[in-house]
Design a protein around this motif. Sequence first.
Motif, PDB file in Angstrom:
ATOM      1  N   SER A  10       1.336  14.484  13.609  1.00  0.00           N
ATOM      2  CA  SER A  10       0.857  15.185  14.798  1.00  0.00           C
ATOM      3  C   SER A  10      -0.353  14.464  15.378  1.00  0.00           C
ATOM      4  O   SER A  10      -1.067  13.744  14.673  1.00  0.00           O
ATOM      5  CB  SER A  10       0.468  16.624  14.451  1.00  0.00           C
ATOM      6  OG  SER A  10      -0.686  16.639  13.628  1.00  0.00           O
ATOM      7  N   GLU A  11      -0.587  14.691  16.647  1.00  0.00           N
ATOM      8  CA  GLU A  11      -1.764  14.103  17.286  1.00  0.00           C
ATOM      9  C   GLU A  11      -3.031  14.613  16.630  1.00  0.00           C
ATOM     10  O   GLU A  11      -3.998  13.866  16.439  1.00  0.00           O
ATOM     11  CB  GLU A  11      -1.765  14.439  18.780  1.00  0.00           C
ATOM     12  CG  GLU A  11      -2.973  13.915  19.541  1.00  0.00           C
ATOM     13  CD  GLU A  11      -3.079  12.397  19.532  1.00  0.00           C
ATOM     14  OE1 GLU A  11      -4.186  11.860  19.746  1.00  0.00           O
ATOM     15  OE2 GLU A  11      -2.043  11.724  19.298  1.00  0.00           O
ATOM     16  N   ARG A  12      -3.037  15.898  16.263  1.00  0.00           N
ATOM     17  CA  ARG A  12      -4.191  16.495  15.603  1.00  0.00           C
ATOM     18  C   ARG A  12      -4.537  15.744  14.316  1.00  0.00           C
ATOM     19  O   ARG A  12      -5.702  15.429  14.050  1.00  0.00           O
ATOM     20  CB  ARG A  12      -3.874  17.959  15.294  1.00  0.00           C
ATOM     21  CG  ARG A  12      -4.981  18.752  14.665  1.00  0.00           C
ATOM     22  CD  ARG A  12      -4.574  20.195  14.473  1.00  0.00           C
ATOM     23  NE  ARG A  12      -3.498  20.358  13.503  1.00  0.00           N
ATOM     24  CZ  ARG A  12      -2.250  20.662  13.810  1.00  0.00           C
ATOM     25  NH1 ARG A  12      -1.889  20.850  15.067  1.00  0.00           N
ATOM     26  NH2 ARG A  12      -1.323  20.792  12.868  1.00  0.00           N
ATOM     27  N   SER A  13      -3.533  15.424  13.522  1.00  0.00           N
ATOM     28  CA  SER A  13      -3.772  14.722  12.258  1.00  0.00           C
ATOM     29  C   SER A  13      -4.087  13.252  12.473  1.00  0.00           C
ATOM     30  O   SER A  13      -4.838  12.649  11.695  1.00  0.00           O
ATOM     31  CB  SER A  13      -2.552  14.876  11.341  1.00  0.00           C
ATOM     32  OG  SER A  13      -2.387  16.229  10.945  1.00  0.00           O
ATOM     33  N   ARG A  14      -3.535  12.658  13.533  1.00  0.00           N
ATOM     34  CA  ARG A  14      -3.884  11.265  13.830  1.00  0.00           C
ATOM     35  C   ARG A  14      -5.358  11.140  14.191  1.00  0.00           C
ATOM     36  O   ARG A  14      -6.038  10.177  13.796  1.00  0.00           O
ATOM     37  CB  ARG A  14      -2.995  10.715  14.953  1.00  0.00           C
ATOM     38  CG  ARG A  14      -1.567  10.398  14.497  1.00  0.00           C
ATOM     39  CD  ARG A  14      -0.795   9.641  15.555  1.00  0.00           C
ATOM     40  NE  ARG A  14      -0.413  10.485  16.672  1.00  0.00           N
ATOM     41  CZ  ARG A  14       0.716  11.197  16.719  1.00  0.00           C
ATOM     42  NH1 ARG A  14       1.552  11.184  15.689  1.00  0.00           N
ATOM     43  NH2 ARG A  14       1.012  11.929  17.776  1.00  0.00           N
ATOM     44  N   VAL A  15      -5.876  12.125  14.924  1.00  0.00           N
ATOM     45  CA  VAL A  15      -7.304  12.130  15.244  1.00  0.00           C
ATOM     46  C   VAL A  15      -8.121  12.275  13.963  1.00  0.00           C
ATOM     47  O   VAL A  15      -9.129  11.586  13.771  1.00  0.00           O
ATOM     48  CB  VAL A  15      -7.631  13.260  16.237  1.00  0.00           C
ATOM     49  CG1 VAL A  15      -9.141  13.441  16.381  1.00  0.00           C
ATOM     50  CG2 VAL A  15      -7.006  12.982  17.595  1.00  0.00           C
ATOM     51  N   ARG A  16      -7.692  13.147  13.082  1.00  0.00           N
ATOM     52  CA  ARG A  16      -8.396  13.346  11.814  1.00  0.00           C
ATOM     53  C   ARG A  16      -8.484  12.035  11.024  1.00  0.00           C
ATOM     54  O   ARG A  16      -9.529  11.690  10.471  1.00  0.00           O
ATOM     55  CB  ARG A  16      -7.678  14.390  10.970  1.00  0.00           C
ATOM     56  CG  ARG A  16      -8.010  15.806  11.326  1.00  0.00           C
ATOM     57  CD  ARG A  16      -9.378  16.203  10.803  1.00  0.00           C
ATOM     58  NE  ARG A  16      -9.602  17.639  10.981  1.00  0.00           N
ATOM     59  CZ  ARG A  16     -10.710  18.249  10.668  1.00  0.00           C
ATOM     60  NH1 ARG A  16     -11.713  17.567  10.146  1.00  0.00           N
ATOM     61  NH2 ARG A  16     -10.861  19.541  10.865  1.00  0.00           N
TER      62      ARG A  16
ATOM     63  N   GLU B 238     -12.972  16.486  18.187  1.00  0.00           N
ATOM     64  CA  GLU B 238     -12.302  16.724  19.459  1.00  0.00           C
ATOM     65  C   GLU B 238     -11.203  15.680  19.627  1.00  0.00           C
ATOM     66  O   GLU B 238     -11.098  14.742  18.823  1.00  0.00           O
ATOM     67  CB  GLU B 238     -13.311  16.622  20.608  1.00  0.00           C
ATOM     68  CG  GLU B 238     -14.433  17.653  20.515  1.00  0.00           C
ATOM     69  CD  GLU B 238     -15.478  17.454  21.598  1.00  0.00           C
ATOM     70  OE1 GLU B 238     -15.524  16.353  22.169  1.00  0.00           O
ATOM     71  OE2 GLU B 238     -16.245  18.404  21.846  1.00  0.00           O
ATOM     72  N   ARG B 239     -10.401  15.813  20.648  1.00  0.00           N
ATOM     73  CA  ARG B 239      -9.303  14.849  20.847  1.00  0.00           C
ATOM     74  C   ARG B 239      -9.831  13.434  21.044  1.00  0.00           C
ATOM     75  O   ARG B 239      -9.193  12.455  20.668  1.00  0.00           O
ATOM     76  CB  ARG B 239      -8.457  15.254  22.054  1.00  0.00           C
ATOM     77  CG  ARG B 239      -7.689  16.547  21.842  1.00  0.00           C
ATOM     78  CD  ARG B 239      -6.721  16.811  22.972  1.00  0.00           C
ATOM     79  NE  ARG B 239      -5.658  15.819  23.022  1.00  0.00           N
ATOM     80  CZ  ARG B 239      -4.645  15.845  23.876  1.00  0.00           C
ATOM     81  NH1 ARG B 239      -4.588  16.818  24.779  1.00  0.00           N
ATOM     82  NH2 ARG B 239      -3.717  14.917  23.862  1.00  0.00           N
ATOM     83  N   ALA B 240     -11.056  13.345  21.601  1.00  0.00           N
ATOM     84  CA  ALA B 240     -11.632  12.023  21.852  1.00  0.00           C
ATOM     85  C   ALA B 240     -12.302  11.431  20.618  1.00  0.00           C
ATOM     86  O   ALA B 240     -12.780  10.304  20.649  1.00  0.00           O
ATOM     87  CB  ALA B 240     -12.647  12.121  22.989  1.00  0.00           C
TER      88      ALA B 240
ATOM     89  N   ASP C  85     -14.902  12.128  16.926  1.00  0.00           N
ATOM     90  CA  ASP C  85     -15.869  12.961  16.227  1.00  0.00           C
ATOM     91  C   ASP C  85     -17.147  13.128  17.045  1.00  0.00           C
ATOM     92  O   ASP C  85     -17.852  12.154  17.329  1.00  0.00           O
ATOM     93  CB  ASP C  85     -16.193  12.353  14.867  1.00  0.00           C
ATOM     94  CG  ASP C  85     -17.004  13.295  14.017  1.00  0.00           C
ATOM     95  OD1 ASP C  85     -16.414  14.232  13.455  1.00  0.00           O
ATOM     96  OD2 ASP C  85     -18.226  13.114  13.934  1.00  0.00           O
TER      97      ASP C  85
END
Length: 285
Positions: free
Chosen positions: A121-127, A72-74, A76
């Motif tokens: 991207s924010e999505r990949s930074r979270v990953r 999730e954005r927050a 794992d």
Amino acid sequence: MNLFVFGLGFSARRFVERERARFGRVCATVTDPARPSPPGVEIRAFGPETDDSRISEDLAATDVLLVSAPPERAGDTVLRRYRAAIADSPVAWIGYLSTIGVYGDHGGAWIDEGTEATPGSERSRVRLAVENDWLALGRETGKAVQIFRLSGIYGPGRNPFVKLREGKAQRIVKRDQVFNRIHVDDIAATLAASIAKPRPGAVYNVTDDEPAPPQVVTEHAARLAGLPLPPEVDFETADLSPMARSFYGENKRVRNRLIREELGVALAHPTYREGLAALVGDAVR
């Protein structure tokens, strides 16, 4: 040897289907328990609003842990809820399925596992942050945590033939754009090879040998299946979701040398040509 899977999605499901016989017991989480599951798999509900009470007990009897649930954005969800249970468990091998998106854009240049991850991207930074959280767990507990960075996944029921057959394919053209791909069976083979040869802290690119322009792959699929070729569409005017459009903002060629040389993986589908040839039956289903 027992297996627990967080997130029985496309890739994890294929791994379970191929490798079920090597495990004594297999438990896996899903967000929709009503969806059919592979034979011999015990299903557990897990999601933002659900959490099966048996999961902690399952982990206490698990040797191999595959994490395919997206963060999730927050961060794992698995680590947030079950970090202590995993740390205390007998789990010896942990595989986390990530994405080559963590590398960001490299202007079409070749990259490998030694290339710095610079997600755009924010999505990949979270990953990337979640990758690091799992690796930290491995260092702290001595468990062998491996990260698998997957390229564009395709396989039975999820490939260009399906879109061509349904009239949903687009032959999108963006100058010099290429993507790597990986057949889901080659993902499963890589995971199996890693379980047989764990290396704590390892990061692997799980991808094919030949990055190619997306329109070339669509054209090849149409020729193989004898299906009508959709017209070319310029990327700037293509009807794409924001997420799909964001993928075109990154251009790179990803090497897979490590899975071949360290794990001994011989890709069954080293390019899109072999992969599509194995899937052409999907064109007529």
